[in-house]
Design a protein around this motif. Sequence first.
Motif, PDB file in Angstrom:
ATOM      1  N   LYS A 130       0.618  -1.227  -0.256  1.00 34.86           N
ATOM      2  CA  LYS A 130      -0.164   0.010   0.255  1.00 34.86           C
ATOM      3  C   LYS A 130       0.835   1.564   0.098  1.00 34.86           C
ATOM      4  CE  LYS A 130      -1.985  -1.601   3.656  1.00 34.86           C
ATOM      5  NZ  LYS A 130      -2.611  -1.083   4.906  1.00 34.86           N
ATOM      6  N   SER A 149      -1.884  11.197   7.095  1.00 34.10           N
ATOM      7  CA  SER A 149      -1.476  10.565   8.792  1.00 34.10           C
ATOM      8  C   SER A 149      -1.068  10.550   9.779  1.00 34.10           C
ATOM      9  CB  SER A 149      -2.178   8.985   9.012  1.00 34.10           C
ATOM     10  OG  SER A 149      -2.714   8.798   7.633  1.00 34.10           O
ATOM     11  N   ARG A 153       3.642   6.188  16.126  1.00 36.69           N
ATOM     12  CA  ARG A 153       5.061   5.727  16.221  1.00 36.69           C
ATOM     13  C   ARG A 153       6.241   6.664  15.522  1.00 36.69           C
ATOM     14  NH1 ARG A 153       7.099   4.913  10.898  1.00 36.69           N
ATOM     15  NH2 ARG A 153       5.864   4.562   9.488  1.00 36.69           N
ATOM     16  N   ARG A 156      10.255   5.832  11.164  1.00 40.01           N
ATOM     17  CA  ARG A 156      11.507   4.418  10.561  1.00 40.01           C
ATOM     18  C   ARG A 156      12.743   6.193   9.993  1.00 40.01           C
ATOM     19  NH1 ARG A 156       6.928   1.738   8.061  1.00 40.01           N
ATOM     20  NH2 ARG A 156       6.748   0.394   9.288  1.00 40.01           N
ATOM     21  N   TYR A 165       3.988  10.917   7.416  1.00 35.44           N
ATOM     22  CA  TYR A 165       3.368  11.556   8.544  1.00 35.44           C
ATOM     23  C   TYR A 165       3.245  11.939   9.437  1.00 35.44           C
ATOM     24  CZ  TYR A 165       2.032   6.061   8.393  1.00 35.44           C
ATOM     25  OH  TYR A 165       1.728   5.002   8.527  1.00 35.44           O
ATOM     26  N   GLU A 184     -11.108   9.342  11.505  1.00 40.93           N
ATOM     27  CA  GLU A 184     -11.129   8.392  11.709  1.00 40.93           C
ATOM     28  C   GLU A 184      -9.627   8.314  12.766  1.00 40.93           C
ATOM     29  OE1 GLU A 184      -8.916   5.766  10.828  1.00 40.93           O
ATOM     30  OE2 GLU A 184      -8.051   6.718   9.621  1.00 40.93           O
ATOM     31  N   TYR A 194      -3.153   5.659  14.851  1.00 45.75           N
ATOM     32  CA  TYR A 194      -2.787   6.726  12.983  1.00 45.75           C
ATOM     33  C   TYR A 194      -4.093   7.170  13.428  1.00 45.75           C
ATOM     34  CZ  TYR A 194       0.725   3.304  12.486  1.00 45.75           C
ATOM     35  OH  TYR A 194       2.020   2.406  12.677  1.00 45.75           O
ATOM     36  N   GLY A 195      -4.500   8.119  12.945  1.00 45.61           N
ATOM     37  CA  GLY A 195      -5.401   8.820  12.210  1.00 45.61           C
ATOM     38  C   GLY A 195      -5.495   9.846  11.087  1.00 45.61           C
ATOM     39  N   THR A 196      -6.874   9.926  10.741  1.00 52.26           N
ATOM     40  CA  THR A 196      -6.643  11.134   9.111  1.00 52.26           C
ATOM     41  C   THR A 196      -7.019  12.729   9.899  1.00 52.26           C
ATOM     42  OG1 THR A 196      -7.709   8.791   8.126  1.00 52.26           O
ATOM     43  CG2 THR A 196      -7.562  10.572   6.786  1.00 52.26           C
ATOM     44  N   GLU A 214      -4.250   6.109   2.567  1.00 54.06           N
ATOM     45  CA  GLU A 214      -4.187   4.463   2.659  1.00 54.06           C
ATOM     46  C   GLU A 214      -3.649   4.268   4.162  1.00 54.06           C
ATOM     47  OE1 GLU A 214       0.462   3.791   2.640  1.00 54.06           O
ATOM     48  OE2 GLU A 214      -1.437   2.534   3.349  1.00 54.06           O
ATOM     49  N   ILE A 215      -5.053   3.827   4.219  1.00 50.57           N
ATOM     50  CA  ILE A 215      -5.348   3.321   6.031  1.00 50.57           C
ATOM     51  C   ILE A 215      -5.156   2.321   6.134  1.00 50.57           C
ATOM     52  CG2 ILE A 215      -5.926   5.978   6.517  1.00 50.57           C
ATOM     53  CD1 ILE A 215      -8.528   4.658   6.350  1.00 50.57           C
ATOM     54  N   ASP A 216      -6.136   1.405   7.620  1.00 49.91           N
ATOM     55  CA  ASP A 216      -5.821  -0.088   8.211  1.00 49.91           C
ATOM     56  C   ASP A 216      -7.266   0.028   6.979  1.00 49.91           C
ATOM     57  OD1 ASP A 216      -7.401   0.871  10.170  1.00 49.91           O
ATOM     58  OD2 ASP A 216      -6.078  -0.966  11.118  1.00 49.91           O
TER      59      ASP A 216
HETATM   60  P1  5GP Z   1       2.746   1.557   9.423  1.00 49.37           P
HETATM   61  O1  5GP Z   1       3.335   1.823  11.223  1.00 49.37           O
HETATM   62  O2  5GP Z   1       3.809   0.184   8.496  1.00 49.37           O
HETATM   63  O3  5GP Z   1       3.633   2.893   8.190  1.00 49.37           O
HETATM   64  O4  5GP Z   1       1.558   1.554   8.927  1.00 49.37           O
HETATM   65  C1  5GP Z   1       1.071   0.730   9.866  1.00 49.37           C
HETATM   66  C2  5GP Z   1      -0.302   0.778   9.751  1.00 49.37           C
HETATM   67  O5  5GP Z   1      -1.117   1.730  10.235  1.00 49.37           O
HETATM   68  C3  5GP Z   1      -1.026  -0.065   7.931  1.00 49.37           C
HETATM   69  O6  5GP Z   1      -1.829  -0.223   7.161  1.00 49.37           O
HETATM   70  C4  5GP Z   1      -1.546   1.452   7.535  1.00 49.37           C
HETATM   71  O7  5GP Z   1      -2.028   1.621   5.967  1.00 49.37           O
HETATM   72  C5  5GP Z   1      -1.943   1.997   8.955  1.00 49.37           C
HETATM   73  N1  5GP Z   1      -2.149   3.604   8.391  1.00 49.37           N
HETATM   74  C6  5GP Z   1      -1.446   4.352   8.686  1.00 49.37           C
HETATM   75  N2  5GP Z   1      -1.714   5.560   8.313  1.00 49.37           N
HETATM   76  C7  5GP Z   1      -3.488   5.649   8.951  1.00 49.37           C
HETATM   77  C8  5GP Z   1      -4.947   6.276   9.525  1.00 49.37           C
HETATM   78  O8  5GP Z   1      -4.513   7.455   9.398  1.00 49.37           O
HETATM   79  N3  5GP Z   1      -5.988   4.901   9.892  1.00 49.37           N
HETATM   80  C9  5GP Z   1      -5.486   4.649  10.208  1.00 49.37           C
HETATM   81  N4  5GP Z   1      -6.644   3.671  10.185  1.00 49.37           N
HETATM   82  N5  5GP Z   1      -4.630   3.527   9.443  1.00 49.37           N
HETATM   83  C10 5GP Z   1      -3.671   4.401   9.672  1.00 49.37           C
END
Ligand code: 5GP
Length: 309
Positions: A130, A149, A153, A156, A165, A184, A194-196, A214-216
């Motif tokens: 994604k 978002s 965390r 990286r 982010y 959300e 995580y949030g939008t 791009e979210i979960d």
């Molecule tokens: P990563 O830590 O690997 O960047 O992301 C971990 C997961 O968090 C991924 O599945 C990503 O799609 C999800 N994610 C990233 N931003 C958001 C967000 O704003 N809201 C939600 N619900 N999931 C998110």
Amino acid sequence: MPRIAPPDVDRAAAAQAAVAARRARAAVKHAIHDRSRTAVDVVEAAWADPPAPAESSLRVRELLTSIPSLGPTKVARAMQQLGIAESKRVGGLGVRQRRRLLEWLHERENRGTPTPSRLVVLAGPTAVGKGAVSTHIRENYPDVHLSVSATTRAPRSGEVNGVNYFFVSDAEFDRLVETGQMLETATVHNAFRYGTPRAPIDEALAEGKSVLLEIDLQGARSVRAEMPEAVLVFLLPPSWEELVRRLIGRDTEDPVEQQRRLETAKIELAAQDEFDHRVVNHEVGQAAREVVELMAIPHTPSPSRPNRR
Ligand code: 5GP
């Protein structure tokens, strides 16, 4: 009585006829998909005297799925509403089912040109790519606004605050939620939040831009409840083995975390039918193009869901 096998020559002819019929049905589906034929036109050909064979032998589910903007979830809902079984072919429908289907199709066509859906949510299991797909969209499709978002965390290596982010503390995340600034939020992989952020999305949509989130999976469900006009796209790996290979290959998680993410991935894959569209990530550029193309597809919000606006 012993079964009599047909002669080889008949079997070959039957196989050839089956291939030809499949091709003819694929051409009908394609014509609906690229809008050179309407679904109403196809059912009328199927029910004509004599019936058109390809149209008549098409499954109702295939007919409906070929209509742009109707994904598997909406098709399943419509078939249930119309009282038509999964395996039914257009030519095999009863009189009442035909009438209901025709009325339903007419109603859709008469609704006028639906507004293009400009809000697309991309979700999918861990390590499916994604991030790579959305990065490709950010770099190659400048007209698409990619939502950034907020997360609790740590960044990286190579990640930039405000681009990948907004990296915030727990207290700051709480403040964003309490002040109603989040569309959300979710705790992902039982670890970080995580949030939008809501405002940039509203602004981009008001400017007429397409927006990609791009979210979960939990986030995708929340957005659907809040904004029924959103189109939900599920990114799939070419196979389970490939998903495992990608997760282990990227080497960003330790073995315990990899195992935890694979367990979550199984649960997420099981939810793919909730989505309007599925895109297989064979290659990043091709998957990104398919996602962007969905932004131009007219989309009618499902009437069963309340509209926020
Ligand atoms: P990563 O830590 O690997 O960047 O992301 C971990 C997961 O968090 C991924 O599945 C990503 O799609 C999800 N994610 C990233 N931003 C958001 C967000 O704003 N809201 C939600 N619900 N999931 C998110």
